[in-house]
Design a protein around this motif. Structure first.
Motif, PDB file in Angstrom:
ATOM      1  N   ASP A  58      -3.980  -0.008  -1.886  1.00 34.77           N
ATOM      2  CA  ASP A  58      -4.596   1.104  -1.164  1.00 34.77           C
ATOM      3  C   ASP A  58      -3.663   2.308  -1.137  1.00 34.77           C
ATOM      4  O   ASP A  58      -2.444   2.168  -1.017  1.00 34.77           O
TER       5      ASP A  58
ATOM      6  N   VAL B  91      -3.180   5.633   1.081  1.00 38.61           N
ATOM      7  CA  VAL B  91      -3.534   6.281   2.345  1.00 38.61           C
ATOM      8  C   VAL B  91      -2.766   7.591   2.425  1.00 38.61           C
ATOM      9  O   VAL B  91      -1.574   7.633   2.111  1.00 38.61           O
TER      10      VAL B  91
ATOM     11  N   ALA C  75       2.367  -4.766   3.582  1.00 36.67           N
ATOM     12  CA  ALA C  75       1.214  -5.131   4.406  1.00 36.67           C
ATOM     13  C   ALA C  75       0.994  -6.635   4.312  1.00 36.67           C
ATOM     14  O   ALA C  75       1.406  -7.273   3.339  1.00 36.67           O
TER      15      ALA C  75
ATOM     16  N   VAL D 144      -8.384   7.299   2.944  1.00 30.74           N
ATOM     17  CA  VAL D 144      -8.055   6.029   2.302  1.00 30.74           C
ATOM     18  C   VAL D 144      -8.715   6.001   0.930  1.00 30.74           C
ATOM     19  O   VAL D 144      -9.941   6.114   0.827  1.00 30.74           O
TER      20      VAL D 144
ATOM     21  N   ALA E  30      -6.472  -3.332   5.315  1.00 30.03           N
ATOM     22  CA  ALA E  30      -5.652  -2.938   4.166  1.00 30.03           C
ATOM     23  C   ALA E  30      -5.901  -3.887   3.003  1.00 30.03           C
ATOM     24  O   ALA E  30      -6.064  -5.100   3.191  1.00 30.03           O
TER      25      ALA E  30
ATOM     26  N   VAL F  71      -0.543  -1.600   9.670  1.00 32.58           N
ATOM     27  CA  VAL F  71       0.476  -1.437   8.627  1.00 32.58           C
ATOM     28  C   VAL F  71       1.328  -0.206   8.926  1.00 32.58           C
ATOM     29  O   VAL F  71       2.559  -0.257   8.864  1.00 32.58           O
TER      30      VAL F  71
ATOM     31  N   ILE G 181       0.883  -1.171   0.000  1.00 31.13           N
ATOM     32  CA  ILE G 181       0.000   0.000   0.000  1.00 31.13           C
ATOM     33  C   ILE G 181       0.918   1.217   0.000  1.00 31.13           C
ATOM     34  O   ILE G 181       2.135   1.080   0.203  1.00 31.13           O
TER      35      ILE G 181
ATOM     36  N   SER H 196      -4.992  -4.228   9.648  1.00 37.41           N
ATOM     37  CA  SER H 196      -5.674  -2.944   9.502  1.00 37.41           C
ATOM     38  C   SER H 196      -4.681  -1.929   8.947  1.00 37.41           C
ATOM     39  O   SER H 196      -3.464  -2.127   9.021  1.00 37.41           O
ATOM     40  N   ILE H 197      -5.220  -0.839   8.422  1.00 38.15           N
ATOM     41  CA  ILE H 197      -4.358   0.250   7.961  1.00 38.15           C
ATOM     42  C   ILE H 197      -3.470   0.725   9.113  1.00 38.15           C
ATOM     43  O   ILE H 197      -2.276   0.938   8.944  1.00 38.15           O
TER      44      ILE H 197
END
Length: 102
Positions: free
Chosen positions: A87, A89, A26, A70, A83, A35, A17, A31-32
């Motif tokens: 993605d 972010v 990731a 996101v 994630a 990461v 990501i 989860s974001i």
């Protein structure tokens, strides 16, 4: 039963990501916020009043300190968003709507 089975964890290939243009590795199911933490990033939002840095606080989606943008959508709770490969972010400034027409 194995602990991974209890939580429904599935092993898979790592993926990438981006966060503010930086490529991050990731793992499936992360989860974001997880990461970002694993990359040493502790802040990904600034407050509306004063621009103070914020990141994950409660880690369970109750406090809203971990808001991030996101894939172009502001105000996503990074501790709750899983994630996905590719993605994007970005740090959320203030209320996350800067540059949007109302």
């Amino acid at each position: 039963m194995k602990p991974t089975e209890l939580v429904g964890a599935a092993f898979g290939q790592p993926f990438t990501i981006t966060f503010d243009g930086r490529r991050l590795d990731a793992l499936p199911g992360q989860s974001i916020a997880a990461v970002l933490w694993s990359a040493g990033i502790l802040s990904w939002r600034t407050t509306r009043g004063g621009g103070r840095p914020r990141g994950a606080f409660c880690g369970i989606g109750q406090c809203y300190d971990c808001l991030a943008t996101v894939n172009g959508r502001p105000n996503r709770r990074a501790c709750l968003v899983t994630a996905s490969p590719g993605d994007t972010v970005t740090t959320q400034e203030g209320n996350g709507h800067a540059g949007f027409e109302e």
